[in-house]
Design an enzyme around this catalytic site. Structure first.
Site, PDB file in Angstrom:
ATOM      1  N   HIS A  76     -29.445  -0.590 -37.822  1.00 28.47           N
ATOM      2  CA  HIS A  76     -28.959  -1.537 -36.822  1.00 28.47           C
ATOM      3  C   HIS A  76     -27.888  -2.488 -37.374  1.00 28.47           C
ATOM      4  CE1 HIS A  76     -32.177  -4.530 -38.075  1.00 28.47           C
ATOM      5  NE2 HIS A  76     -31.191  -5.350 -37.802  1.00 28.47           N
ATOM      6  N   ASP A 107     -34.625   3.138 -38.885  1.00 30.31           N
ATOM      7  CA  ASP A 107     -33.748   1.983 -39.031  1.00 30.31           C
ATOM      8  C   ASP A 107     -33.198   1.850 -40.452  1.00 30.31           C
ATOM      9  OD1 ASP A 107     -32.257  -0.191 -38.276  1.00 30.31           O
ATOM     10  OD2 ASP A 107     -33.911  -1.621 -38.332  1.00 30.31           O
ATOM     11  N   SER A 189     -31.358  -8.566 -42.467  1.00 28.57           N
ATOM     12  CA  SER A 189     -31.533  -7.160 -42.124  1.00 28.57           C
ATOM     13  C   SER A 189     -30.777  -6.253 -43.090  1.00 28.57           C
ATOM     14  CB  SER A 189     -31.016  -6.900 -40.710  1.00 28.57           C
ATOM     15  OG  SER A 189     -31.947  -7.350 -39.783  1.00 28.57           O
TER      16      SER A 189
END
Lengths: 604, 352
Positions: A76, A107, A189
């Site tokens: 992402h 992911d 992230s």
């Protein structure tokens, strides 16, 4: 006077505070521990990457895992970046990077930083050894603070292991993840989670937020590094990688009983004997006591992985080897990725439109997709893709179905060329005449471009390669040995480019034993054909030929390489249909007829 | 002299040894965490709508399977489930409630003679600001099935009176709480355990609340000392006898006798609001007012006018009966006792 007073006061205060400070000098072991921690964090920080989208609008974090610049991050994070991104390291340098492979379900994404061959790297740990109560630290670029690329560090406790966090639809599933109270914020992230020794145990990517807005509330999740290790060779292949599914579903019955409540008759599990009502006992070496535990274990495997399943029926345990199917149809997965990439950019530090959104992951959810068909996507129309840096351009090839085909092509070529050159197989001819023993009796095989004939002690078989190959699956019980050999011969004769569609898949275990092999896949007239190479020496150790999605393959294991007229060839062929042994062939002669036009040029 | 010294020194020495021993025994944080997790349970019940999670946490407070948790809508179901650390699932019995502290006590139906690990509420380890603490709970419902609850770490940052609100209402509990810097009170965490690094219980993680002053989410726990007695009472069943008595008293209490007029009973569950209080009545002297909503009587939760009338009928006219009423968003405690009224003045009523 007053002035002096205050100075005196200040001095007194200083003196006092010095005294006070000296009184609380920490114990030497505390200082030593602190110094050690500082050292570990300092070292680990060098491998952390601050990732910025080309135009600088969004980004996240990453971590370098090899000196040639391969770095892990979240899918992402790279999804809005396109092929190229800018990566800052804590030495203040900015590097160009190119996307290599993506795992949208898990992911995870692999990128490569360019411009050096001595990048600092993080040492990979073993996430299965991580325990609740371990200390851990996250390094990254929360809220994109790292303007000078110096990453932020947050320290905390491992709060849970083997956690399962549900996907959004079928993407972004966090199975078997680590839970930590080290602060994981938007922008973290893709960044690394290290253990107290500075070993990489996970890739941060998600947190629980809910009504508290999108800032850390002590619940962050990291994808376990052991899961990523299984996917790494697939990601390095420039692919869009899918995760594994089972072909059956389960439900938790009474305590500790997980029972099959539905099964596809076309699945490998069904062919291995699993039926409705059977109890699942163990999967991939893990004891299964809840449906959740099975999901947690399953989510860490790539499609096509082979592992073991133990089930119980009538009090009897049976262990079988399973080849795991994918979660998605490949075309479906590609379409889903396309949607993800077209999502508008949303800088991670921008507060949610609704702070009370029960959103559980840093990525935008379904409702934020641009409404297709309602209005033309102005943002997309106006947005001008920044020009791709030359260095990235030279390592990027856009092909539908791949994250970056350049890497796949390179791996295919590398494997095949090495196999061909190391064994002097440039001229393998059009017709082979083979003889040998099977179960101490004679067998013979003649195989050419149009026709093959095999004489086994019990049966004589013929296969014709002119029309549909799936009607030629002889000898009976082999699953199509002659077709498999035909495809191999064709590959040797024509080379990668002229064979048909070919791609490098990555590494898979050869059977449930776990020996890893590099897997090259080719398609020809509806047949899927796999060449399995040993990563150690590049030898071809096996062939697999699938007549269709729902069939057991014909498998040939090659061994006992020997010199045959200047070529190095495998003289033992163990043939299986699915898991059922068919024949153990020991070759005594192998004549190669190079008569009709030599294929030197074609075999590249 | 020598003897006196010995009397002082010996216990001191013993204490030192003991302290050292506990320190050594607690050296491995993993082990402390693992053992403590086994005393925390996951509770699943009503809810599931937006921002109303259908789960919370609880702690085992007796070897026989008494579970202490917070009083909330999650418990408002006949389908309540308590899941232990080993994944075993129980349908608990509701033993008692403490509306003031918003606590509830459940009991797991264990096998005869079976025991579970538990927190001993009589143990009160010393607590100081700055102590390192662990918060164990099933926050966000992350732990499913036999997964152990989550563990967060932090420090005790303050011991201060709770001044909090839920929505726009001030909460009733105003005693001291332990304020921590771990994110201890996330959704689903209420009812979890706050422990020290030896795994000893310091307090019970409270419900999600915001500071009345700053509006920020609070991370806090109710100190064990503040609820231990209440738990004892609930376990003993005092003030919480749920079963109706087998025999009604000869002369029962009634709303009429006490001087209470409820609003007209028109629904199956008409909320027991007080319409009027007779002047000079026992109700008036106890402090009841029109518009008060009676939520507890005689320790029992009262959901309707009918339930109140029934509950009063179980009490003899000579009994004292404790009441909890909801007034202006806060809980008010009082005790009703029937006393002879001054007959001359017993004519008017206070109207709302």
């Amino acid at each position: 006077m007053k002035f002096f007073h205050s100075i005196t006061l200040c001095l007194t205060f200083l003196a006092l505070s010095t005294v006070a400070r000296s009184e609380v000098t920490p114990a030497p072991q505390v200082l030593a521990t602190e110094a050690e921690r500082v050292k570990v964090v300092k070292r680990a920080s060098t491998a952390a990457v601050a990732i910025f989208e080309g135009s600088g609008q969004g980004g996240g974090s990453g971590v370098i895992i090899s000196p040639d610049g391969f770095a892990l991050t979240n899918f992402h994070v790279v999804a809005p970046c396109g092929a190229a991104m800018k990566c800052g390291l804590n030495d203040g340098q900015l590097y160009d990077a190119v996307v290599v492979g993506i795992d949208p379900v898990g992911d995870v994404a692999l990128i490569q930083l360019l411009g050096r061959d001595d990048f600092p790297t993080a040492e990979l740990g073993d996430s299965d050894k991580v325990r609740v109560g371990d200390w851990a630290f996250a390094i990254g670029n929360p809220f994109l603070l790292a303007d000078d690329f110096t990453p932020s560090v947050s320290y905390g406790l491992i709060s849970g292991v083997h956690r399962y966090q549900y996907p959004a639809g079928t993407l972004l599933e966090y199975a078997d993840c680590l839970q930590t109270d080290a602060a994981i914020n938007p922008g973290n992230s893709g960044g690394p989670l290290f253990d107290a020794d500075g070993k990489l145990i996970g890739v941060n990517g998600r947190g629980s937020f809910e009504k508290r807005g999108r800032v850390n509330v002590g619940v962050g999740y990291a994808i376990s590094i052991n899961q990523i290790k299984r996917f790494l060779s697939h990601l390095k292949a420039g692919r869009i990688v899918d995760h594994a599914s089972l072909g059956f579903t389960v439900s938790t019955g009474e305590i500790g009983r997980v029972v099959v409540d539905d099964i596809l008759e076309t699945s490998d599990a069904y062919r291995r004997g699993l039926r409705y009502g059977d109890e699942i006992v163990e999967f991939a070496g893990r004891e299964i006591t809840t449906a959740n535990a099975l999901k947690t274990a399953l989510g860490t495997f790539p499609r096509d992985w082979v592992t073991t399943l133990t089930f119980r029926r009538d009090g009897q345990n049976q262990q079988v080897s399973l080849r795991l199917p994918g979660v998605h149809d490949p075309a479906q997965l590609i379409d889903m990725i396309q949607e993800q990439k077209e999502k508008p950019l949303d800088p991670p530090d921008k507060p949610k439109t609704k702070p009370d959104d029960p959103l559980d992951e840093p990525q935008e959810d379904e409702e934020k997709k641009p409404g297709p068909g309602i209005l033309p996507d102005l943002q997309k129309l106006l947005k001008r893709e920044p020009a791709m840096p030359a260095e990235v351009k030279s390592r990027y090839e856009e092909v539908r179905g791949y994250a970056n085909y350049w890497y796949n092509r390179a791996r295919q070529q590398e494997l095949w060329d090495h196999f061909r050159d190391a064994n002097s197989l440039e001229q393998m001819g059009a017709t082979w005449q083979i003889a040998g023993k099977v179960d101490a009796e004679e067998f013979s095989l003649k195989i050419g471009p149009d026709r093959a004939e095999m004489r086994l002690p019990t049966v004589k078989s013929v296969a014709l390669f002119a029309g549909e190959l799936d009607t030629q699956l002889s000898p009976p019980g082999s699953g199509g040995l002659l077709v498999a050999l035909h495809l191999w011969q064709r590959m040797l004769d024509k080379g990668l480019q002229k064979f048909g569609e070919v791609f490098y898949l990555g590494q898979l275990p050869l059977g449930a034993s776990g020996e890893m092999v590099d897997c090259l896949v080719g398609f020809h007239t509806g047949m899927e054909f796999r060449l399995l190479f040993s990563p150690e020496n590049g030898d071809l150790v096996g062939l697999e030929m699938f007549p269709g999605d729902d069939f057991d393959p014909c498998v040939v294991h090659f061994s006992e390489y020997a010199d045959v007229a200047g070529r190095r060839l495998p003289m033992r062929w163990q043939v299986q249909h699915g898991v059922k042994p068919f024949a153990d062939l020991h070759l005594t002669s192998w004549q190669i007829d190079t008569g009709t036009p030599p294929a030197t040029k074609a075999a590249n | 002299m020598n003897r006196t010294l010995c009397q002082i020194v010996c216990p001191l020495a013993l204490l030192v040894v003991l302290v050292d021993f506990t320190r050594a025994a607690a050296a491995d944080l993993h082990e402390v965490v693992r053992q403590t997790q086994q005393k925390v349970v996951k509770i699943y019940g009503a809810g599931g709508l937006k921002q109303m999670e259908a789960y919370q946490s609880g702690i085992l407070v007796s070897p026989e399977g008494h579970v202490l948790t917070v009083l909330s809508y999650v418990l408002d179901t006949d389908d309540l489930a308590v899941v232990l650390d080993d994944g075993r699932k129980f349908q608990p019995e509701r033993i008692g409630t403490d509306p003031l502290r918003e606590l509830a006590l459940l009991k797991l139906p264990l096998e005869e003679g079976e025991t579970l690990p538990y927190f001993d509420l009589r143990q009160r380890p010393e607590v100081e600001i700055g102590d390192r603490v662990l918060a164990l709970s099933n926050l966000y419902g992350i732990a499913a099935g036999d997964e152990p609850v989550s563990v967060l770490q932090g420090a005790l940052t303050a011991i201060a009176p709770l001044d909090a609100r839920r929505g726009s209402f001030t909460t009733n509990y105003h005693d001291d709480v332990y304020v921590v810097d771990a994110y201890a009170n996330n959704p689903g965490a209420a009812g979890g355990a706050l422990v020290n690094w030896q795994g000893e219980l310091l307090g019970l993680l409270g419900k999600e609340l915001k500071s009345r002053i700053t509006g920020t989410w609070l991370n806090y726990a109710l100190p064990t000392a503040n609820f231990a007695e209440s738990v004892d009472n609930m376990i003993a069943g005092r003030a919480n006898n749920i079963e109706p008595p087998s025999q009604l008293p000869e002369e029962s209490l009634s709303t009429e006798l006490l001087g209470i007029r409820l609003i007209p009973d028109v629904l199956r569950l008409t909320p027991p609001y007080i319409d009027a209080v007779r002047r000079g009545s026992s109700a008036e002297s106890a402090g009841l007012r029109p518009d008060d909503l009676i939520v507890f009587a005689g320790g029992k939760q009262i959901a309707s006018c009918r339930a109140l009338v029934e509950e009063l009928s179980y009490h003899d006219q000579r009994d004292e009966i404790p009441l909890l009423v909801l007034r202006d968003g806060g809980i008010v405690e009082m005790v009703l006792k029937l006393a002879p009224e001054a007959p001359a003045e017993a004519t008017g009523e206070t109207e709302p």
